[in-house]
Each structure stands twice: as C-alpha cells, then as structure tokens.
Scaffold this motif. Sequence first.
Motif, PDB file in Angstrom:
ATOM      1  N   GLY A   1       0.805  -1.294   0.016  1.00 13.42           N
ATOM      2  CA  GLY A   1      -0.015   0.036   0.037  1.00 13.42           C
ATOM      3  C   GLY A   1       0.779   1.365  -0.080  1.00 13.42           C
ATOM      4  O   GLY A   1       0.241   2.459  -0.047  1.00 13.42           O
TER       5      GLY A   1
ATOM      6  N   GLY B   1       2.998   2.254  -2.124  1.00 15.20           N
ATOM      7  CA  GLY B   1       3.301   2.574  -3.438  1.00 15.20           C
ATOM      8  C   GLY B   1       4.283   2.024  -4.276  1.00 15.20           C
ATOM      9  O   GLY B   1       4.868   2.497  -5.099  1.00 15.20           O
ATOM     10  N   LYS B   2       4.638   0.803  -3.790  1.00 12.29           N
ATOM     11  CA  LYS B   2       5.984   0.215  -4.156  1.00 12.29           C
ATOM     12  C   LYS B   2       5.753  -0.222  -5.748  1.00 12.29           C
ATOM     13  O   LYS B   2       6.710   0.154  -6.451  1.00 12.29           O
ATOM     14  CB  LYS B   2       6.057  -1.317  -3.421  1.00 12.29           C
ATOM     15  CG  LYS B   2       7.400  -1.829  -3.589  1.00 12.29           C
ATOM     16  CD  LYS B   2       7.528  -3.051  -2.525  1.00 12.29           C
ATOM     17  CE  LYS B   2       6.452  -3.863  -2.235  1.00 12.29           C
ATOM     18  NZ  LYS B   2       5.704  -4.238  -3.463  1.00 12.29           N
ATOM     19  N   THR B   3       4.772  -0.725  -6.023  1.00 11.57           N
ATOM     20  CA  THR B   3       4.563  -1.368  -7.394  1.00 11.57           C
ATOM     21  C   THR B   3       4.683  -0.131  -8.458  1.00 11.57           C
ATOM     22  O   THR B   3       5.229  -0.250  -9.220  1.00 11.57           O
ATOM     23  CB  THR B   3       3.422  -2.213  -7.508  1.00 11.57           C
ATOM     24  OG1 THR B   3       3.485  -3.277  -6.624  1.00 11.57           O
ATOM     25  CG2 THR B   3       3.373  -2.813  -8.796  1.00 11.57           C
ATOM     26  N   THR B   4       3.670   0.814  -8.073  1.00 10.91           N
ATOM     27  CA  THR B   4       3.667   2.019  -8.802  1.00 10.91           C
ATOM     28  C   THR B   4       5.187   2.828  -9.096  1.00 10.91           C
ATOM     29  O   THR B   4       5.638   3.018 -10.186  1.00 10.91           O
ATOM     30  CB  THR B   4       2.803   3.122  -8.344  1.00 10.91           C
ATOM     31  OG1 THR B   4       1.560   2.504  -7.727  1.00 10.91           O
ATOM     32  CG2 THR B   4       2.290   4.190  -9.199  1.00 10.91           C
TER      33      THR B   4
ATOM     34  N   LYS C   1       3.415   9.901  -2.371  1.00  8.53           N
ATOM     35  CA  LYS C   1       2.237  10.647  -2.089  1.00  8.53           C
ATOM     36  C   LYS C   1       2.875  12.018  -1.438  1.00  8.53           C
ATOM     37  O   LYS C   1       1.994  12.443  -0.512  1.00  8.53           O
ATOM     38  CB  LYS C   1       1.459   9.817  -1.078  1.00  8.53           C
ATOM     39  CG  LYS C   1       0.990   8.368  -1.681  1.00  8.53           C
ATOM     40  CD  LYS C   1       0.312   7.480  -0.917  1.00  8.53           C
ATOM     41  CE  LYS C   1       0.235   6.300  -1.315  1.00  8.53           C
ATOM     42  NZ  LYS C   1      -0.411   5.156  -0.552  1.00  8.53           N
TER      43      LYS C   1
ATOM     44  N   ASP D   1       2.337  14.681  -2.964  1.00  6.56           N
ATOM     45  CA  ASP D   1       1.386  15.513  -3.542  1.00  6.56           C
ATOM     46  C   ASP D   1       0.176  15.629  -2.603  1.00  6.56           C
ATOM     47  O   ASP D   1      -0.611  16.523  -2.642  1.00  6.56           O
ATOM     48  CB  ASP D   1       0.573  15.083  -4.897  1.00  6.56           C
ATOM     49  CG  ASP D   1       0.291  13.550  -4.818  1.00  6.56           C
ATOM     50  OD1 ASP D   1       1.236  12.564  -4.332  1.00  6.56           O
ATOM     51  OD2 ASP D   1      -0.575  13.190  -5.225  1.00  6.56           O
TER      52      ASP D   1
ATOM     53  N   GLU E   1      -0.391  10.137  -8.995  1.00  5.38           N
ATOM     54  CA  GLU E   1      -0.814   8.415  -9.402  1.00  5.38           C
ATOM     55  C   GLU E   1      -0.321   8.323 -10.787  1.00  5.38           C
ATOM     56  O   GLU E   1       0.014   7.219 -11.179  1.00  5.38           O
ATOM     57  CB  GLU E   1      -2.243   8.363  -9.278  1.00  5.38           C
ATOM     58  CG  GLU E   1      -2.681   8.459  -7.907  1.00  5.38           C
ATOM     59  CD  GLU E   1      -3.949   7.817  -7.765  1.00  5.38           C
ATOM     60  OE1 GLU E   1      -3.979   6.325  -7.959  1.00  5.38           O
ATOM     61  OE2 GLU E   1      -4.903   8.387  -7.180  1.00  5.38           O
TER      62      GLU E   1
HETATM   63  P1  GDP Z   1       1.897  -1.283  -3.233  1.00  5.75           P
HETATM   64  O1  GDP Z   1       0.991  -2.128  -2.503  1.00  5.75           O
HETATM   65  O2  GDP Z   1       3.074  -0.753  -2.130  1.00  5.75           O
HETATM   66  O3  GDP Z   1       2.563  -1.789  -4.211  1.00  5.75           O
HETATM   67  O4  GDP Z   1       1.299   0.185  -3.661  1.00  5.75           O
HETATM   68  P2  GDP Z   1       0.671   0.467  -5.042  1.00  5.75           P
HETATM   69  O5  GDP Z   1       1.954   0.611  -6.250  1.00  5.75           O
HETATM   70  O6  GDP Z   1      -0.596  -0.449  -5.562  1.00  5.75           O
HETATM   71  O7  GDP Z   1       0.147   1.891  -4.791  1.00  5.75           O
HETATM   72  C1  GDP Z   1      -1.034   2.264  -3.639  1.00  5.75           C
HETATM   73  C2  GDP Z   1      -1.725   3.294  -4.261  1.00  5.75           C
HETATM   74  O8  GDP Z   1      -1.074   4.239  -4.013  1.00  5.75           O
HETATM   75  C3  GDP Z   1      -2.316   3.238  -5.654  1.00  5.75           C
HETATM   76  O9  GDP Z   1      -3.721   3.625  -5.860  1.00  5.75           O
HETATM   77  C4  GDP Z   1      -1.308   4.237  -6.498  1.00  5.75           C
HETATM   78  O10 GDP Z   1      -1.862   4.925  -7.467  1.00  5.75           O
HETATM   79  C5  GDP Z   1      -1.214   5.428  -5.362  1.00  5.75           C
HETATM   80  N1  GDP Z   1       0.152   6.053  -5.298  1.00  5.75           N
HETATM   81  C6  GDP Z   1       1.430   5.402  -5.553  1.00  5.75           C
HETATM   82  N2  GDP Z   1       2.255   6.568  -5.552  1.00  5.75           N
HETATM   83  C7  GDP Z   1       1.706   7.649  -5.444  1.00  5.75           C
HETATM   84  C8  GDP Z   1       1.874   8.908  -5.441  1.00  5.75           C
HETATM   85  O11 GDP Z   1       2.858   9.465  -5.310  1.00  5.75           O
HETATM   86  N3  GDP Z   1       0.793  10.207  -5.179  1.00  5.75           N
HETATM   87  C9  GDP Z   1      -0.476   9.509  -4.959  1.00  5.75           C
HETATM   88  N4  GDP Z   1      -1.305  10.503  -4.970  1.00  5.75           N
HETATM   89  N5  GDP Z   1      -0.811   8.285  -5.295  1.00  5.75           N
HETATM   90  C10 GDP Z   1       0.320   7.395  -5.266  1.00  5.75           C
END
Ligand code: GDP
Length: 296
Positions: free
Chosen positions: A110, A112-115, A249, A251, A277
């Motif tokens: 959650g 934001g790792k994958t993104t 995040k 932003d 995002e």
């Molecule tokens: P993971 O479970 O750590 O791999 O997390 P995800 O990559 O799936 O990201 C979780 C949520 O955070 C998603 O809805 C992304 O779009 C959002 N997200 C990731 N990085 C950012 C960011 O820099 N800014 C914003 N606003 N959302 C982000």
Amino acid sequence: MFESLSDKLKRTLKNLRGEGVLRPEHVDAALREIRLALLEADVNYKVAKDFIARVREKALGQEVWQELKPAEQVVKIVYDELVELLGGTSSRLVFTRQAPNVVMVVGLQGSGKTTSTGKIALWLAKNEERKPLLVSTDVYRPAAREQLKVIAKATGQAIFDLPESNDPVLLAREAVRHARDYGYDTLLIDTAGRLHIDDQLMEELVQIKTETRPVEILFVADAMTGQDAVRSAEEFHRRVGITGVILTKMDGDARGGAALSIKQVTGQPVKFVGVGEKYDALEPFYPDRIAQRILG
Ligand code: GDP
C-alpha cells in the motif's frame, strides 16, 4: 505538504527580523517556536531536539555578525540546517559497469511500491538512457504481479515473468539471467509487500539480495504515514540494508515529518519522491529546493 510547518517557520522568523536588537533570549524564543513547529509536523523527537541544538550553537556562537543582519544570519543557519536534515545534497542512483545493475524495491503493502517500481523504470529510460527490465517477485499476490504488467504495458517497459513459478528467489535469478542475455542494463525487482514487517518477508528479501547483489535497495515509504514510515525504514535498514528511500504521496497533505526525519534516523537519503498517481509523477529529491519552499 509542509504548508503548516512553512507558515509557522515563516511567522517565527519574521518576528525575529522585527526585533531591533537581537538578543540571545530572542533567538531562544524563536527556537522554541521552531521546535514546536517541527514536532507538530511530526518530525522525530530526537531529530527536532538535535536540530534546535545545532541551530542554537551556530546562532549564538556568531561573535561577529558580518555581512548579514543578525536575524538574517539566523534565517540562513535555519535554512542550512534544514537542507542538512533533508539529506544535504541531492542523491542519485548509483550504477556500476556490471550488467545488469539490480535495483531492489522494498516496502510495505500500500506504500506505492509497485507503482514506484514502474515509475523508476520509466524515469531511467527517459532521463538516464538506461534499458530497464521489470520483474515482480510478489508470488503471494497475483494482483500485484498483474499490476506490474499493466504498468509495464502502459509505459512501454519490458517485463520478465515465469507465470508457473511461485519461487521469488528463482524468479529474481532468472530475471537477472534474462536481462544479461537480452541486453537490459538495469533490472528493477518489485518485491513482495506485507501489511506488517515479518520475519518471513525479511528473510526472503535477504535471500533475493544475496542472489542478485543489487546496487540499490530502495525503501518505498508513504509520506502520509509520518513517523510510522520512518520506523519501517529503520527496521528494513537494520534487517536488509537499504541504500535510499522513495517517498510517495508527496502530492498529498502530509505534514512533512517523514521527509525531515528519514535521513537522520536511517542514515540513508531520500532519492525520489512520488508526486501523483500518473506514471511520470516521480521526481528526484532536492533538499535545497524543499528547504527554500519551506522557508519561502
Ligand atoms: P503497493 O501495494 O505498495 O505496491 O502500492 P501501489 O503501487 O499499488 O500503490 C497504492 C496506491 O497508491 C495506488 O492507488 C497508487 O496509484 C497510489 N500512489 C502511489 N504513489 C503515489 C503518489 O506518489 N501519489 C499519489 N497520490 N498516489 C500514489
């Protein structure tokens, strides 16, 4: 981000500038306000305490106030120390001539790792003329593995997978081989995330690290989670050894405590920030620009 902290610091320093003659007690009163503002921004307690001690020592140690007016001198000291707190100079990813260079991306689910893994690949391709390959070793969450594929497709990046395999170390090893065979100079490994730090996750990360000998291990932290992010970064560093942090995040309306504490607590710098995002919403982290923004 940083808005409340910025307002308070600007007000305090403005008051200081308003003093006719600057006495030590004026500086001390200002420093008390600054300390409170830092704590309210969720800066780690010890980090805030040490910050104030350093500013105080420098400010009151100025025997001859040259060039700048005394209050301006204090503002300059606060600025310099803020830059230090944020990591000093900007930190880039460190690459070697070995191919492929492996970058492991670690963190809690959650965050934001994958993104961020996809964003870094895109950033490196666009800005550093690198040829990245992506791989997900999150064998526990098929959706996460799928998500990386979606990002790879959307950003035009290459991705490696062995759909039949549920062995993270094997996946990482084969991805390294694939990168070497097909001329990818950078392999980005999106590792499994968990809701909490657990021994199994840490052990798996250490195994992947031993297997792939990464040049960078980046911890992804959600800036909105403040000191929790700092504590997790500390724990990942202790158990796996990180080389930098990506703060996501930025932003949002996070108070800024994570950005201001992580370097001091872990010794490792923030290298990138996520600012949205979209897949191109990733920026290198510049401590001096942030300090300027905070002090206006
Ligand atoms: P993971 O479970 O750590 O791999 O997390 P995800 O990559 O799936 O990201 C979780 C949520 O955070 C998603 O809805 C992304 O779009 C959002 N997200 C990731 N990085 C950012 C960011 O820099 N800014 C914003 N606003 N959302 C982000």
